[in-house]
Design an enzyme around this catalytic site. Sequence first.
Site, PDB file in Angstrom:
ATOM      1  N   LYS A   1     -37.373 -42.806 -13.278  1.00 60.21           N
ATOM      2  CA  LYS A   1     -37.541 -44.143 -12.693  1.00 60.21           C
ATOM      3  C   LYS A   1     -36.267 -44.435 -11.881  1.00 60.21           C
ATOM      4  O   LYS A   1     -35.231 -44.804 -12.414  1.00 60.21           O
ATOM      5  CB  LYS A   1     -37.728 -45.182 -13.812  1.00 60.21           C
TER       6      LYS A   1
ATOM      7  N   GLY B   1     -26.155 -46.966 -15.077  1.00 60.35           N
ATOM      8  CA  GLY B   1     -26.253 -48.253 -14.381  1.00 60.35           C
ATOM      9  C   GLY B   1     -25.208 -49.204 -14.914  1.00 60.35           C
ATOM     10  O   GLY B   1     -24.177 -48.778 -15.446  1.00 60.35           O
TER      11      GLY B   1
ATOM     12  N   VAL C   1     -27.285 -53.969 -18.172  1.00 58.83           N
ATOM     13  CA  VAL C   1     -28.609 -53.367 -18.429  1.00 58.83           C
ATOM     14  C   VAL C   1     -28.476 -52.287 -19.503  1.00 58.83           C
ATOM     15  O   VAL C   1     -29.352 -52.138 -20.366  1.00 58.83           O
ATOM     16  CB  VAL C   1     -29.230 -52.815 -17.124  1.00 58.83           C
ATOM     17  N   GLY C   2     -27.356 -51.561 -19.486  1.00 54.12           N
ATOM     18  CA  GLY C   2     -27.133 -50.525 -20.504  1.00 54.12           C
ATOM     19  C   GLY C   2     -27.211 -51.079 -21.918  1.00 54.12           C
ATOM     20  O   GLY C   2     -27.758 -50.455 -22.826  1.00 54.12           O
TER      21      GLY C   2
ATOM     22  N   GLU D   1     -24.427 -44.208 -19.272  1.00 52.04           N
ATOM     23  CA  GLU D   1     -23.269 -44.071 -18.380  1.00 52.04           C
ATOM     24  C   GLU D   1     -23.167 -45.370 -17.611  1.00 52.04           C
ATOM     25  O   GLU D   1     -24.071 -45.700 -16.836  1.00 52.04           O
ATOM     26  CB  GLU D   1     -23.488 -42.922 -17.371  1.00 52.04           C
TER      27      GLU D   1
ATOM     28  N   CYS E   1     -19.106 -45.707  -9.544  1.00 51.64           N
ATOM     29  CA  CYS E   1     -18.651 -46.081 -10.886  1.00 51.64           C
ATOM     30  C   CYS E   1     -17.204 -45.647 -11.072  1.00 51.64           C
ATOM     31  O   CYS E   1     -16.470 -46.242 -11.852  1.00 51.64           O
ATOM     32  CB  CYS E   1     -19.540 -45.455 -11.941  1.00 51.64           C
TER      33      CYS E   1
ATOM     34  N   GLU F   1     -15.853 -55.358 -13.069  1.00 47.53           N
ATOM     35  CA  GLU F   1     -16.314 -54.417 -12.044  1.00 47.53           C
ATOM     36  C   GLU F   1     -16.908 -55.213 -10.884  1.00 47.53           C
ATOM     37  O   GLU F   1     -17.812 -56.027 -11.081  1.00 47.53           O
ATOM     38  CB  GLU F   1     -17.376 -53.484 -12.637  1.00 47.53           C
TER      39      GLU F   1
HETATM   40  P1  NAD Z   1     -28.454 -51.586 -12.755  1.00 48.69           P
HETATM   41  O1  NAD Z   1     -27.996 -51.584 -14.165  1.00 48.69           O
HETATM   42  O2  NAD Z   1     -28.786 -52.870 -12.122  1.00 48.69           O
HETATM   43  O3  NAD Z   1     -29.776 -50.670 -12.613  1.00 48.69           O
HETATM   44  C1  NAD Z   1     -29.817 -49.346 -13.051  1.00 48.69           C
HETATM   45  C2  NAD Z   1     -31.257 -48.944 -13.295  1.00 48.69           C
HETATM   46  O4  NAD Z   1     -31.772 -49.691 -14.402  1.00 48.69           O
HETATM   47  C3  NAD Z   1     -32.189 -49.220 -12.109  1.00 48.69           C
HETATM   48  O5  NAD Z   1     -33.127 -48.178 -11.991  1.00 48.69           O
HETATM   49  C4  NAD Z   1     -32.855 -50.523 -12.530  1.00 48.69           C
HETATM   50  O6  NAD Z   1     -34.115 -50.723 -11.912  1.00 48.69           O
HETATM   51  C5  NAD Z   1     -33.002 -50.302 -14.024  1.00 48.69           C
HETATM   52  N1  NAD Z   1     -33.187 -51.554 -14.786  1.00 48.69           N
HETATM   53  C6  NAD Z   1     -32.778 -52.801 -14.447  1.00 48.69           C
HETATM   54  N2  NAD Z   1     -33.160 -53.676 -15.402  1.00 48.69           N
HETATM   55  C7  NAD Z   1     -33.798 -52.977 -16.359  1.00 48.69           C
HETATM   56  C8  NAD Z   1     -34.407 -53.317 -17.589  1.00 48.69           C
HETATM   57  N3  NAD Z   1     -34.430 -54.567 -18.035  1.00 48.69           N
HETATM   58  N4  NAD Z   1     -34.960 -52.327 -18.326  1.00 48.69           N
HETATM   59  C9  NAD Z   1     -34.916 -51.042 -17.915  1.00 48.69           C
HETATM   60  N5  NAD Z   1     -34.369 -50.657 -16.743  1.00 48.69           N
HETATM   61  C10 NAD Z   1     -33.802 -51.613 -15.978  1.00 48.69           C
HETATM   62  O7  NAD Z   1     -27.338 -50.780 -11.929  1.00 48.69           O
HETATM   63  P2  NAD Z   1     -27.248 -50.522 -10.358  1.00 48.69           P
HETATM   64  O8  NAD Z   1     -26.904 -51.815  -9.685  1.00 48.69           O
HETATM   65  O9  NAD Z   1     -28.436 -49.765  -9.900  1.00 48.69           O
HETATM   66  O10 NAD Z   1     -25.978 -49.533 -10.294  1.00 48.69           O
HETATM   67  C11 NAD Z   1     -24.665 -49.976 -10.324  1.00 48.69           C
HETATM   68  C12 NAD Z   1     -24.066 -49.816 -11.704  1.00 48.69           C
HETATM   69  O11 NAD Z   1     -24.201 -48.478 -12.140  1.00 48.69           O
HETATM   70  C13 NAD Z   1     -22.568 -50.085 -11.730  1.00 48.69           C
HETATM   71  O12 NAD Z   1     -22.266 -50.854 -12.864  1.00 48.69           O
HETATM   72  C14 NAD Z   1     -21.954 -48.713 -11.851  1.00 48.69           C
HETATM   73  O13 NAD Z   1     -20.676 -48.659 -12.446  1.00 48.69           O
HETATM   74  C15 NAD Z   1     -22.963 -47.994 -12.668  1.00 48.69           C
HETATM   75  N6  NAD Z   1     -22.843 -46.558 -12.491  1.00 48.69           N
HETATM   76  C16 NAD Z   1     -22.305 -45.827 -13.522  1.00 48.69           C
HETATM   77  C17 NAD Z   1     -22.149 -44.454 -13.383  1.00 48.69           C
HETATM   78  C18 NAD Z   1     -21.567 -43.620 -14.502  1.00 48.69           C
HETATM   79  O14 NAD Z   1     -21.822 -42.438 -14.530  1.00 48.69           O
HETATM   80  N7  NAD Z   1     -20.807 -44.182 -15.412  1.00 48.69           N
HETATM   81  C19 NAD Z   1     -22.537 -43.832 -12.195  1.00 48.69           C
HETATM   82  C20 NAD Z   1     -23.080 -44.607 -11.175  1.00 48.69           C
HETATM   83  C21 NAD Z   1     -23.248 -45.973 -11.338  1.00 48.69           C
END
Ligand code: NAD
Length: 506
Positions: free
Chosen positions: A177, A230, A234-235, A252, A286, A387
């Site tokens: 997804k 992400g 959300v994590g 992550e 990230c 962040e």
């Molecule tokens: P996000 O958390 O908004 O979304 C990530 C994913 O989760 C997307 O596919 C989104 O549709 C999905 N999602 C959102 N709400 C959800 C829910 N309620 N249930 C299940 N899935 C859901 O993150 P983003 O804006 O896409 O990415 C940016 C973030 O990602 C930053 O915080 C960044 O630090 C982090 N990131 C971390 C790493 C790492 O390896 N540590 C790498 C890249 C990005």
Amino acid sequence: MASTPTFKNFIDGEWISSVSRETFENRNPADREDLVGLFQKSTPDDVSRAVASAKRALPGWKSTPAPRRAEILYRLGQILIERKEALARDMTREMGKVLKETRGDVQEAIDTAFYAAGEGRRMFGETVPAELPNKWAMSIRVPVGVCGLITPWNFPMAIPSWKLIPALVCGNSVILKPATDTPLSSVHFVKACEDAGVPRGVVNLVTGSGQAVGAPLMSHPDVALVSFTGSSEVGRAVNRACADSFKKCSLEMGGKNAIMIMDDADLDLAVDGCLWGAFGTTGQRCTATSRIIVHRKVLAEFTEKLVSRTKALKIGNGLDENVEMGPAISEAQLQTVEAYVEIGRKDGARLLTGGRRLSGKAYDRGSFFEPTIFGDVKPAMRIAQEEIFGPVLSVLSAGDLDEALAIANGTVYGLSGAIYTRDVNTAFRAMRDIEAGIFYVNAPTIGAEVQLPFGGVKQTGNGHREAAWTVLDIFTEWKSIYVDFSGSLQRAQIDTSTHTSGTSRD
Ligand code: NAD
């Protein structure tokens, strides 16, 4: 005018529409009038179909020898090489980062494919001595099952590849997804999997929102593992959802990464590193450098060099090879960046350059923001703690390494860190004492390679590491096997001539 392409979900080996019959738009963040494509606005029903497909495909894939699975992944790597330029161009169009970075993003998927292809003939278990005679003891890795992969937009192909490829070599089936801002790169990636010969149902793709697709995926009873990259917000929700059914869950998440610049550093080299670390991918990594901690003795000289180089950066559409920094991913992200600039000002930080959205002919149709540097930033300020995920860099100062380390370690995150110094003793002390999963000496906080573990400590992750062989610990379970060929009942911990007492573990 060419009609807008519509892209479908991939379920059970077929490219199909969502049961909703609805689509959503994906637009170029450098030019909102450029409609990249229409994608399936999927529903929980689509998720159920995809999970059922992955479940059906699992026994066949699991029993395919790992070296055979690996050969398919090797072909995937070759296909991605052939398509690299086209994939990079489409990625720049949907995500905005400059071409040399999107080429790097595809390259990371290629590297991951070849690394995993080798792993198909390793995937080491252990054989160890048994404590009883005529008995054999060993451990093997076994697949976890159906895996739900939820990915962000900032590495549209690399991050899906970090999850999907190791999951497959280990014998799992998957549902991917992707983020709604970057579904096209996932469509391309899954198409390459299909063309490489991944059997029907082993890889499934469902596009759509976090609520409609991510949430039902992570709570589906037939999904054994959720791998998420992400935001920490959300994590946390993913972690909670997985807790109810004890699903395996790898997370992550965010970072607040710092570069420490000591008074003996090569300052020009450090300026190069800070520019690349802070403004590469428009600060939307990230691992992006969002804080620099500069030794007071060189603070004025270093800041002046950095600000003047920052002012000269060329901002624009990433498809132009001369552009050094592209747009923010979306208007919403740009507004977050604007809000943080306001917070920085109110909290008393000094704006050294940038701070505004860009306007004018080249920028009005996109979401462009000036590369921004704040000076006089104090460790407790929000811009030094939270962040931002945009081109905003905070400059802090320290009198020595201990103070610099205390500042660097003083956030809830622990993803990446770096130091610029010519003193080997300083470098080793920093390597030992930094609280981060990744650390660089004389290089910025970005630039991980796939053969080393990737991930962070504290609120950046939950103890797992992607990439390298450590990713196998996410996508496999250990099975310990004892083979007794003595022909008689032998009891561990009890039937030993050297032990006088003991209790049995069963
Ligand atoms: P996000 O958390 O908004 O979304 C990530 C994913 O989760 C997307 O596919 C989104 O549709 C999905 N999602 C959102 N709400 C959800 C829910 N309620 N249930 C299940 N899935 C859901 O993150 P983003 O804006 O896409 O990415 C940016 C973030 O990602 C930053 O915080 C960044 O630090 C982090 N990131 C971390 C790493 C790492 O390896 N540590 C790498 C890249 C990005």
